[in-house]
Design a protein around this motif. Structure first.
Motif, PDB file in Angstrom:
ATOM      1  N   VAL A 464      14.699  -0.120 -26.082  1.00  0.00           N
ATOM      2  CA  VAL A 464      15.832   0.400 -25.338  1.00  0.00           C
ATOM      3  C   VAL A 464      16.209  -0.598 -24.252  1.00  0.00           C
ATOM      4  CG1 VAL A 464      16.705   2.355 -24.034  1.00  0.00           C
ATOM      5  CG2 VAL A 464      14.900   2.707 -25.734  1.00  0.00           C
ATOM      6  N   VAL A 465      17.534  -0.782 -24.062  1.00  0.00           N
ATOM      7  CA  VAL A 465      18.006  -1.660 -22.998  1.00  0.00           C
ATOM      8  C   VAL A 465      18.537  -0.835 -21.831  1.00  0.00           C
ATOM      9  CG1 VAL A 465      19.588  -3.504 -22.355  1.00  0.00           C
ATOM     10  CG2 VAL A 465      18.490  -3.528 -24.603  1.00  0.00           C
ATOM     11  N   GLU A 466      19.574  -0.020 -22.094  1.00  0.00           N
ATOM     12  CA  GLU A 466      20.161   0.776 -21.013  1.00  0.00           C
ATOM     13  C   GLU A 466      20.117   2.278 -21.281  1.00  0.00           C
ATOM     14  OE1 GLU A 466      24.079  -0.600 -20.199  1.00  0.00           O
ATOM     15  OE2 GLU A 466      23.406  -2.437 -19.197  1.00  0.00           O
ATOM     16  N   SER A 467      20.175   2.690 -22.550  1.00  0.00           N
ATOM     17  CA  SER A 467      20.167   4.117 -22.871  1.00  0.00           C
ATOM     18  C   SER A 467      19.678   4.302 -24.295  1.00  0.00           C
ATOM     19  CB  SER A 467      21.567   4.719 -22.704  1.00  0.00           C
ATOM     20  OG  SER A 467      22.469   4.152 -23.643  1.00  0.00           O
ATOM     21  N   PHE A 468      19.262   5.519 -24.597  1.00  0.00           N
ATOM     22  CA  PHE A 468      18.849   5.852 -25.954  1.00  0.00           C
ATOM     23  C   PHE A 468      19.248   7.296 -26.242  1.00  0.00           C
ATOM     24  CE2 PHE A 468      15.265   7.202 -23.379  1.00  0.00           C
ATOM     25  CZ  PHE A 468      14.894   8.423 -23.937  1.00  0.00           C
ATOM     26  N   SER A 469      19.242   7.642 -27.525  1.00  0.00           N
ATOM     27  CA  SER A 469      19.551   8.998 -27.958  1.00  0.00           C
ATOM     28  C   SER A 469      18.386   9.551 -28.753  1.00  0.00           C
ATOM     29  CB  SER A 469      20.818   9.020 -28.828  1.00  0.00           C
ATOM     30  OG  SER A 469      21.935   8.577 -28.085  1.00  0.00           O
ATOM     31  N   VAL A 470      18.292  10.887 -28.781  1.00  0.00           N
ATOM     32  CA  VAL A 470      17.246  11.575 -29.530  1.00  0.00           C
ATOM     33  C   VAL A 470      17.907  12.426 -30.599  1.00  0.00           C
ATOM     34  CG1 VAL A 470      15.348  13.220 -29.425  1.00  0.00           C
ATOM     35  CG2 VAL A 470      15.704  11.618 -27.538  1.00  0.00           C
ATOM     36  N   LYS A 471      17.447  12.244 -31.834  1.00  0.00           N
ATOM     37  CA  LYS A 471      17.929  13.063 -32.939  1.00  0.00           C
ATOM     38  C   LYS A 471      16.856  14.076 -33.293  1.00  0.00           C
ATOM     39  CE  LYS A 471      19.515  12.838 -37.732  1.00  0.00           C
ATOM     40  NZ  LYS A 471      19.730  11.950 -38.913  1.00  0.00           N
ATOM     41  N   ALA A 472      17.104  15.333 -33.018  1.00  0.00           N
ATOM     42  CA  ALA A 472      16.153  16.410 -33.315  1.00  0.00           C
ATOM     43  C   ALA A 472      16.907  17.728 -33.236  1.00  0.00           C
ATOM     44  CB  ALA A 472      14.985  16.392 -32.336  1.00  0.00           C
ATOM     45  N   LYS A 473      16.286  18.786 -33.753  1.00  0.00           N
ATOM     46  CA  LYS A 473      16.883  20.122 -33.733  1.00  0.00           C
ATOM     47  C   LYS A 473      16.310  20.946 -32.588  1.00  0.00           C
ATOM     48  CE  LYS A 473      17.361  20.232 -38.792  1.00  0.00           C
ATOM     49  NZ  LYS A 473      16.932  20.937 -40.022  1.00  0.00           N
ATOM     50  N   ASN A 474      17.169  21.743 -31.990  1.00  0.00           N
ATOM     51  CA  ASN A 474      16.741  22.750 -31.030  1.00  0.00           C
ATOM     52  C   ASN A 474      15.949  22.155 -29.861  1.00  0.00           C
ATOM     53  OD1 ASN A 474      17.879  24.801 -32.697  1.00  0.00           O
ATOM     54  ND2 ASN A 474      16.018  24.747 -33.961  1.00  0.00           N
ATOM     55  N   ILE A 475      16.441  21.066 -29.281  1.00  0.00           N
ATOM     56  CA  ILE A 475      15.751  20.444 -28.148  1.00  0.00           C
ATOM     57  C   ILE A 475      15.974  21.285 -26.892  1.00  0.00           C
ATOM     58  CG2 ILE A 475      15.472  18.347 -26.772  1.00  0.00           C
ATOM     59  CD1 ILE A 475      16.791  16.794 -29.017  1.00  0.00           C
ATOM     60  N   GLU A 476      14.891  21.546 -26.162  1.00  0.00           N
ATOM     61  CA  GLU A 476      14.984  22.267 -24.896  1.00  0.00           C
ATOM     62  C   GLU A 476      14.905  21.328 -23.698  1.00  0.00           C
ATOM     63  OE1 GLU A 476      11.918  25.194 -24.976  1.00  0.00           O
ATOM     64  OE2 GLU A 476      13.134  26.635 -26.091  1.00  0.00           O
ATOM     65  N   SER A 477      14.043  20.331 -23.787  1.00  0.00           N
ATOM     66  CA  SER A 477      13.901  19.399 -22.670  1.00  0.00           C
ATOM     67  C   SER A 477      13.332  18.081 -23.170  1.00  0.00           C
ATOM     68  CB  SER A 477      12.982  19.972 -21.585  1.00  0.00           C
ATOM     69  OG  SER A 477      11.659  20.098 -22.063  1.00  0.00           O
ATOM     70  N   ILE A 478      13.571  17.039 -22.381  1.00  0.00           N
ATOM     71  CA  ILE A 478      13.034  15.707 -22.669  1.00  0.00           C
ATOM     72  C   ILE A 478      12.455  15.154 -21.375  1.00  0.00           C
ATOM     73  CG2 ILE A 478      13.577  13.337 -23.359  1.00  0.00           C
ATOM     74  CD1 ILE A 478      15.844  14.494 -25.079  1.00  0.00           C
ATOM     75  N   LYS A 479      11.241  14.652 -21.446  1.00  0.00           N
ATOM     76  CA  LYS A 479      10.606  14.015 -20.297  1.00  0.00           C
ATOM     77  C   LYS A 479      10.214  12.590 -20.666  1.00  0.00           C
ATOM     78  CE  LYS A 479       8.631  18.323 -18.510  1.00  0.00           C
ATOM     79  NZ  LYS A 479       7.368  19.036 -18.164  1.00  0.00           N
ATOM     80  N   ILE A 480      10.349  11.689 -19.713  1.00  0.00           N
ATOM     81  CA  ILE A 480       9.891  10.313 -19.899  1.00  0.00           C
ATOM     82  C   ILE A 480       8.691  10.107 -18.986  1.00  0.00           C
ATOM     83  CG2 ILE A 480      10.497   7.869 -19.822  1.00  0.00           C
ATOM     84  CD1 ILE A 480      13.407   8.675 -20.188  1.00  0.00           C
ATOM     85  N   ILE A 481       7.584   9.623 -19.542  1.00  0.00           N
ATOM     86  CA  ILE A 481       6.314   9.495 -18.837  1.00  0.00           C
ATOM     87  C   ILE A 481       5.845   8.053 -18.940  1.00  0.00           C
ATOM     88  CG2 ILE A 481       3.908  10.278 -18.779  1.00  0.00           C
ATOM     89  CD1 ILE A 481       4.934  12.874 -20.158  1.00  0.00           C
ATOM     90  N   ASP A 482       5.395   7.473 -17.810  1.00  0.00           N
ATOM     91  CA  ASP A 482       4.913   6.092 -17.855  1.00  0.00           C
ATOM     92  C   ASP A 482       3.461   6.047 -18.325  1.00  0.00           C
ATOM     93  OD1 ASP A 482       3.253   6.665 -15.681  1.00  0.00           O
ATOM     94  OD2 ASP A 482       4.540   5.666 -14.220  1.00  0.00           O
ATOM     95  N   LEU A 483       2.902   4.840 -18.403  1.00  0.00           N
ATOM     96  CA  LEU A 483       1.560   4.677 -18.956  1.00  0.00           C
ATOM     97  C   LEU A 483       0.479   5.245 -18.056  1.00  0.00           C
ATOM     98  CD1 LEU A 483       1.721   1.108 -20.546  1.00  0.00           C
ATOM     99  CD2 LEU A 483       1.809   3.317 -21.683  1.00  0.00           C
ATOM    100  N   ASN A 484       0.804   5.531 -16.797  1.00  0.00           N
ATOM    101  CA  ASN A 484      -0.148   6.181 -15.900  1.00  0.00           C
ATOM    102  C   ASN A 484      -0.069   7.698 -15.969  1.00  0.00           C
ATOM    103  OD1 ASN A 484      -1.327   3.852 -14.743  1.00  0.00           O
ATOM    104  ND2 ASN A 484       0.487   3.576 -13.466  1.00  0.00           N
TER     105      ASN A 484
END
Length: 528
Positions: A464-484
């Motif tokens: 990813v450079v600036e943005s990305f999209s998620v293809k899935a059904k019935n998404i309620e939430s998305i979280k991004i978590i770092d390696l820590n």
């Protein structure tokens, strides 16, 4: 230690043969906001300041190696003007003595270096310029101080020009504080000590620090500080300051290294790394301090190991912190060096607090994912995974020393309904700081198939450079978590189906946790 002191002393002595054109009053270093002797005195408009000295000395009669730290704080409260801390160590026997005393100042000159303190429950202590014919001798001092353990009667003679930190002597420390700061990194010390019923002459080297501004260690700012005196004549003053979230931002306000390279060259940089290699708990296990570090920087090709001599030099009053002598070895510009120094540690390290993010139903298509709830930039945690099929009587190893906070275990042979215990263990680099959690799982081959398999979830583009999209059904939430394991972004509601902007994220690897109506799916992305 004896050989180290001999090497350092010989090197320091060689500096005295060169001209010391700076050793005069008044003296204002080029480009500096500081001037001597004026800035050796009290600054009435600054709320906090202190006069600090450390030294490594040898008794001429006993041959014993000692080290000491003495600090006078101006920090008024009640009827007191501040306090004094005196630490003293027998480096041959590792005996450590500390004494903190409240005080009032009978004399605290504003135009020169002259402190006369009245120690509560004790006597008078003096630290001031030496004089000749009623005239102050530039950068030469006399010091008389005592505790129930030891008494000092020292003469100081500075032989290196002052190190002006930050270039001009003024810089920010942390988000809200500023400090004026200089060090005298090369000072000969002679005189006498009285210790354990014996008075003897001493010789050695010392270091003087002067700070004044708004930074106040008593108010909770956590840092790790080092003074380093090397056998090649280079001296280093080094800071790492921690935020409330235990991070060390890559920012000169939180990382600063100032060095006396030689009599004509000083430098201040933030492009260095300080890796903590060993830790130790205090006897009551309340505090945990590092005991060995590796300092590296491309500037002057610094690569040195810093080690404390012993682990018991903790000051308990007016607040708990570690203050102890160190020895140093490694290379500068590819040439071997040794050295001595001190470290002051106001940051303590916690056991890893971890949370497994998986539900209790599992199969080999689902990675184990966990979160480190208390990440600390000073303590890079690695992880081990173990499993038990005999109700925790014994455990077998799955994987060790993982840096990531997820692992896809696809080699287990189980049938639907089988259960096992998973143990997640986090540990510091040396294994001193450690903790573990366990969870029971039940194998179900239908999870991830009937409940929306992770293979049916797509993230694009990736990398990813600036943005990305998620293809899935019935998404309620998305979280991004770092390696820590730290959550760095959260998206809920209708926005989960829109391109997700990650311009604010640093380059690196992250986990995307996608919660649908029926499942919790984790994918990995690379941000470029």
């Amino acid at each position: 230690m004896k050989q180290l002191l001999l090497i350092i002393s010989i090197t320091f002595l060689s500096f005295s043969i060169f001209g010391q054109v700076w050793k005069t009053y008044p003296h204002t270093p080029t480009g500096s906001l500081l001037s001597f002797p004026l800035d050796e005195g009290r600054h009435v408009n600054e709320p906090v300041e202190w006069w600090y000295t450390t030294g490594h000395i040898v008794g001429s009669t006993t041959g014993t190696h000692y080290s000491y730290m003495l600090t006078y704080f101006y920090y008024p409260f009640g009827s007191m003007d501040g306090f004094r801390i005196l630490n003293f160590s027998n480096d041959d026997t590792e005996e450590f003595y500390t004494n903190t005393a409240f005080l009032t100042y009978d004399t605290l000159a504003t135009d020169k270096f002259h402190i006369q303190s009245n120690i509560a429950g004790g006597g008078i202590e003096v630290w001031k310029n030496k004089t000749s014919g009623g005239v102050d001798l530039p950068f030469q001092y006399e010091l008389n101080a005592s505790s129930p353990t030891v008494s000092f009667d020292f003469d100081y003679d500075t032989y290196k020009r002052p190190l002006i930190l930050g270039g001009d002597g003024l810089f920010d420390q942390g988000y809200t504080n500023y400090t004026y700061y200089y060090s005298q990194t090369g000072v000969d010390v002679t005189g006498t000590i009285t210790f354990d019923g014996t008075t003897e002459a001493i010789t050695g080297t010392t270091w003087i620090d002067r700070q004044f501004g708004t930074l106040n260690p008593a108010e909770g700012t956590e840092y790790e500080w080092f003074s380093i005196q090397l056998s090649n004549g280079m001296d280093i003053n080094l800071w790492n300051i921690f935020t409330d979230q235990n991070t060390i931002p890559n920012d000169p306000r939180f990382k600063i290294l100032s060095a006396y390279v030689n009599d004509t060259t000083q430098m201040t940089i933030a492009d260095f790394e300080l890796e903590r290699l060993e830790f130790v708990y205090t006897a009551d296990e309340v505090k945990c301090y590092p005991q060995q570090w590796r300092l590296t920087s491309d500037s002057n090709n610094i690569d040195v190991i810093i080690e404390t001599l012993y682990s018991n030099s903790e000051v308990l009053s007016p607040f708990r912190f570690y203050e102890g002598t160190t020895e140093i070895y490694g290379t500068i510009n590819g040439v071997s060096v040794t050295g001595v120094g001190f470290t002051e540690l106001l940051h303590s390290y916690e056991k890893p607090d971890m949370t497994l993010l998986n539900t209790a139903v599992w199969n080999t298509a689902i990675p184990f994912v966990w979160k480190l709830n208390n990440p600390d930039d000073g303590n890079k945690i690695t992880y081990n995974l173990e499993y038990s099929t005999d109700n925790q009587s014994t455990y077998d190893t799955i994987v060790t020393n993982l840096a990531d906070t997820s692992y896809n275990w696809n080699t287990m042979n189980l049938t639907d309904g089988d259960s096992f215990w998973l143990k997640l263990k986090g540990q510091s680099i040396d294994g001193t700081i450690t903790d573990s959690i366990t969870r029971q799982f039940t194998y179900d081959s239908s999870v991830g198939i009937n409940h929306y398999a992770s293979t049916e979830v797509e993230i694009y583009p990736n990398p990813v450079v600036e943005s990305f999209s998620v293809k899935a059904k019935n998404i309620e939430s998305i979280k991004i978590i770092d390696l820590n394991g730290k959550q760095v972004k959260s998206i809920v509601g209708t926005q989960v189906y829109s391109p997700i902007n990650i311009k604010e994220l640093s380059k690196g690897v992250y986990f995307v946790e996608i919660k649908t109506i029926d499942d919790l799916i984790t994918k990995k992305i690379a941000v470029e």
